[in-house]
Design a protein around this motif. Structure first.
Motif, PDB file in Angstrom:
ATOM      1  N   SER A 147       0.807  -1.221   0.000  1.00 29.06           N
ATOM      2  CA  SER A 147       0.000   0.000   0.000  1.00 29.06           C
ATOM      3  C   SER A 147       0.837   1.267   0.000  1.00 29.06           C
ATOM      4  O   SER A 147       0.314   2.358  -0.255  1.00 29.06           O
ATOM      5  N   ARG A 148       2.118   1.134   0.273  1.00 25.80           N
ATOM      6  CA  ARG A 148       2.996   2.300   0.307  1.00 25.80           C
ATOM      7  C   ARG A 148       3.502   2.607  -1.099  1.00 25.80           C
ATOM      8  O   ARG A 148       3.899   1.714  -1.841  1.00 25.80           O
ATOM      9  N   ARG A 149       3.490   3.885  -1.427  1.00 24.95           N
ATOM     10  CA  ARG A 149       3.966   4.282  -2.749  1.00 24.95           C
ATOM     11  C   ARG A 149       5.463   4.502  -2.779  1.00 24.95           C
ATOM     12  O   ARG A 149       6.104   4.318  -3.812  1.00 24.95           O
ATOM     13  N   ARG A 150       6.023   4.895  -1.652  1.00 26.40           N
ATOM     14  CA  ARG A 150       7.463   5.144  -1.573  1.00 26.40           C
ATOM     15  C   ARG A 150       8.077   4.225  -0.531  1.00 26.40           C
ATOM     16  O   ARG A 150       7.406   3.731   0.374  1.00 26.40           O
ATOM     17  N   LYS A 173       9.006   1.252  -0.673  1.00 25.06           N
ATOM     18  CA  LYS A 173       8.525  -0.123  -0.670  1.00 25.06           C
ATOM     19  C   LYS A 173       9.686  -1.112  -0.632  1.00 25.06           C
ATOM     20  O   LYS A 173       9.651  -2.110   0.092  1.00 25.06           O
ATOM     21  N   TYR A 230      11.289  -1.346   2.956  1.00 27.27           N
ATOM     22  CA  TYR A 230      10.506  -2.143   3.899  1.00 27.27           C
ATOM     23  C   TYR A 230      10.586  -3.629   3.565  1.00 27.27           C
ATOM     24  O   TYR A 230      10.681  -4.480   4.451  1.00 27.27           O
TER      25      TYR A 230
END
Length: 294
Positions: A98-101, A103, A106
């Motif tokens: 769900s993260r755009r940046r 990724k 993480y």
């Protein structure tokens, strides 16, 4: 045409043969030999031994309380790992996707524990449980952290779960992330237009579409959990007493520590192999049927 097909098959066999030979010599042959030794009373050292038939299997299943206790603890461990590891892996995969940046950062951070040998990670966590957490409890308001993580059977089981999840969730997370990337965005957008919230979209659209990945994840968790050894050996050694002894550790002690009953330990290993084979086949059959239905 037949000649060309034969040549192609010969070339493919020539490329595959070294790997097949290696697998046959170092995996299949010892496995078959282990089944043979499980029918004897060999101690692993003496060149002479006797054939005892199914006596080792009968003893393991009816007259060995330590082995039966290890089976019970292993089943409890497997049930917890199958549920928690897959649930956490899916949750992390959804969160990271769900993260755009950042990724990739993480994904790397969560996957890194899988790159460390779990027995080394177990010794690292042993220091955390015995030194770091009591220190944190003493110098903060988190008094609950000051527990007998290794000496109390209740908390030692929790400690083993924490270390096992720490070491295995990242690997499954990558599998689920790959599956999530294959879910068409149009379906999610259509569900949102129809008024579905995030949980409804995940339950009725995303989850059915990643079900093949879930089948793989449950399969991997089942097989690895039944064979658990590293984390338990590093953290508790099966203790306190034998409260956290898993099947693999019981087999190890039977063969190399307590009594050197190598043939008897092989019988337990064959029982473990048969149990894992049957359970995983049933799991694959059930989940494959669910894939077709969904």
């Amino acid at each position: 045409m037949t000649s060309r097909t034969g040549k192609q098959a010969a070339v493919l066999l020539a490329f595959v043969f070294p790997a097949l030979l290696f697998y046959a010599v170092f995996v299949l042959a010892p496995a078959i030999g282990g089944v043979g030794y499980s029918l004897t009373n060999w101690n692993g050292l003496n060149p002479s031994y006797q054939f005892v038939g199914a006596a080792n299997y009968v003893e393991a299943l009816t007259d060995d309380p330590y082995f039966l206790n290890a089976v019970g603890f292993t089943l409890k461990y497997v049930a917890a790992m199958v549920i928690l590891q897959n649930a956490l892996a899916i949750a992390l995969a959804v969160l990271v996707e769900s993260r755009r940046r950042s990724k990739a950062w993480y994904r790397t951070i969560f996957f890194m524990p899988n790159m460390i040998s779990l027995i080394i990670g177990g010794f690292m966590w042993l220091y955390i449980f015995t030194k770091v957490l009591p220190y944190m409890a003493e110098h903060s308001v988190l008094k609950m952290l000051d527990q007998s993580w290794i000496g109390d059977a209740r908390f030692s089981f929790l400690a083993i779960l924490i270390v096992s999840l720490w070491g295995g969730v990242g690997y499954l997370m990558v599998i689920y992330m790959a599956a999530l990337q294959g879910v068409p965005a149009q379906l999610k957008e259509a569900a949102a237009i129809d008024g579905a919230n995030g949980w409804q979209t995940f339950r009725h659209i995303t989850l059915p579409m990643i079900y093949p990945a879930l089948t793989i994840g449950v399969f991997l968790t089942l097989s690895s959990s039944f064979k658990a050894f590293d984390a338990v050996y590093a953290l508790t050694g099966g203790g306190p007493g034998r409260a956290t002894q898993v099947i693999a550790l019981n087999i190890f002690e039977e063969a190399f520590k307590s009594s050197n009953r190598y043939g008897y330990a092989n019988a337990k290993a064959v029982i473990l192999f048969a149990a894992v084979l049957v359970i995983t086949l049933i799991q694959l059959w059930i989940m494959k049927r669910r894939e077709v239905e969904s």
